[in-house]
Scaffold this active site. Structure first.
Site, PDB file in Angstrom:
ATOM      1  N   ASP A   1       2.503   0.473  -7.962  1.00  0.00           N
ATOM      2  CA  ASP A   1       1.829  -0.101  -6.792  1.00  0.00           C
ATOM      3  C   ASP A   1       0.352  -0.186  -7.146  1.00  0.00           C
ATOM      4  O   ASP A   1      -0.281   0.829  -7.445  1.00  0.00           O
ATOM      5  CB  ASP A   1       2.016   0.792  -5.567  1.00  0.00           C
ATOM      6  CG  ASP A   1       3.448   0.782  -5.062  1.00  0.00           C
ATOM      7  OD1 ASP A   1       4.056  -0.301  -5.042  1.00  0.00           O
ATOM      8  OD2 ASP A   1       3.968   1.848  -4.700  1.00  0.00           O
TER       9      ASP A   1
ATOM     10  N   ASP B   1      10.857  -4.704   3.068  1.00  0.00           N
ATOM     11  CA  ASP B   1      10.400  -3.420   3.598  1.00  0.00           C
ATOM     12  C   ASP B   1      11.110  -3.245   4.932  1.00  0.00           C
ATOM     13  O   ASP B   1      10.980  -4.096   5.824  1.00  0.00           O
ATOM     14  CB  ASP B   1       8.884  -3.416   3.789  1.00  0.00           C
ATOM     15  CG  ASP B   1       8.146  -3.550   2.460  1.00  0.00           C
ATOM     16  OD1 ASP B   1       8.671  -3.046   1.446  1.00  0.00           O
ATOM     17  OD2 ASP B   1       7.067  -4.163   2.447  1.00  0.00           O
TER      18      ASP B   1
END
Length: 273
Positions: A32, A151
């Protein structure tokens, strides 16, 4: 684009789609990226530094990772494109399949990333807002290149809903419905991140992972919640995931990929050693 002996079986696994569940299970570290650094949070918040992405990529490629995922986590919010130069530097140093996501909203964006070393791209918010993007990318580059990142969060009604903008924006769309629609449009793989489990190290979300794995004709990557080697075993067996993605446990060397693969192999789970 990356090539090399490590690619062949992994890419084959990824491309086969239907019936893929019997093949080798993949272990995928995730980088990330925020401000050019690798970061990690808990439940998508409390972000902290986790190191240099190029160094980590080289480390994971050498330690037996099957693929690498790079997510520019603030590109969409900051309304900018993915960090192409960083993608190029990472790709030059690894020989495993490399998926890049963050801020991708056009066919041109994907063309640039593939030219700079990405093998696959991950789309999320832009694809949800403009589903035709999935079809365009699939037609232009092949479905095996298109990873749909979802998500998802389990709400009080017991249903899993899709969230956008790096987990900031709730939608009324159920995860199963969106995943099914996206695959019909040409998504070749689903990267499913449970926001409830993310960063908790309490294990993956087995129920929603199993639901998608057992109903969709494409591979499902489980993400969010890995804290022990047993959690990977669970998500492959109970969740029927094709791959498992993790970040902090690898970044902070809580689990070594080599040890994890040896453990899974001993447990009767097929992995590439």
């Amino acid at each position: 684009m990356n090539d090399g002996p490590a690619n062949t079986e992994t890419l084959l696994n990824t491309h086969l789609g239907a019936g893929v569940h019997g093949l080798t299970k993949r272990i995928i570290p995730c980088l990330d990226i925020k401000d050019g650094r690798t970061v990690k949070g808990i439940n998508f918040e409390d972000i902290r530094d986790a190191g240099d992405p190029v160094e980590l990529a080289i480390l994971y490629s050498g330690k037996g990772a099957d693929e690498l995922v790079f997510l520019d986590i603030t590109a969409t919010i900051e309304k900018r494109k993915t960090l192409v130069e960083l993608v190029k530097r990472i790709a030059a140093n690894i020989n495993i399949p490399f998926t890049v996501g963050g801020g991708i909203s056009t066919v041109e964006d994907v063309g640039v990333l593939l030219k700079n070393g990405a093998d696959k791209v991950s789309v999320n918010t832009a694809a949800f807002k403009h589903p035709a993007l999935i079809e365009q990318l699939s037609n232009e580059f092949g479905s095996q290149c298109v990873v749909l990142a979802i998500d998802t969060k389990k709400e009080q009604d017991g249903e899993w809903y899709v969230y956008l903008d790096g987990g900031r924006t709730k939608t009324e769309m159920k995860t199963t419905e969106w995943a099914g629609s996206a695959v019909a449009l040409g998504a070749g793989e689903i990267l499913l991140t449970s926001m409830n489990n993310d960063g908790t190290k309490n294990g993956f979300a087995l129920d929603i992972t199993a639901t998608l794995s057992n109903t969709l004709p494409v591979p499902v990557i489980a993400s969010g919640g890995a804290g022990s080697m047993a959690h990977f075993k669970e998500v492959f067996e109970s969740g029927n995931a094709d791959a498992a993605l993790a970040a902090s446990i690898f970044h902070y060397k809580e689990i070594e990929i080599t040890d994890l693969k040896n453990y899974l192999s001993e447990q009767g789970i097929r992995v590439r050693l």
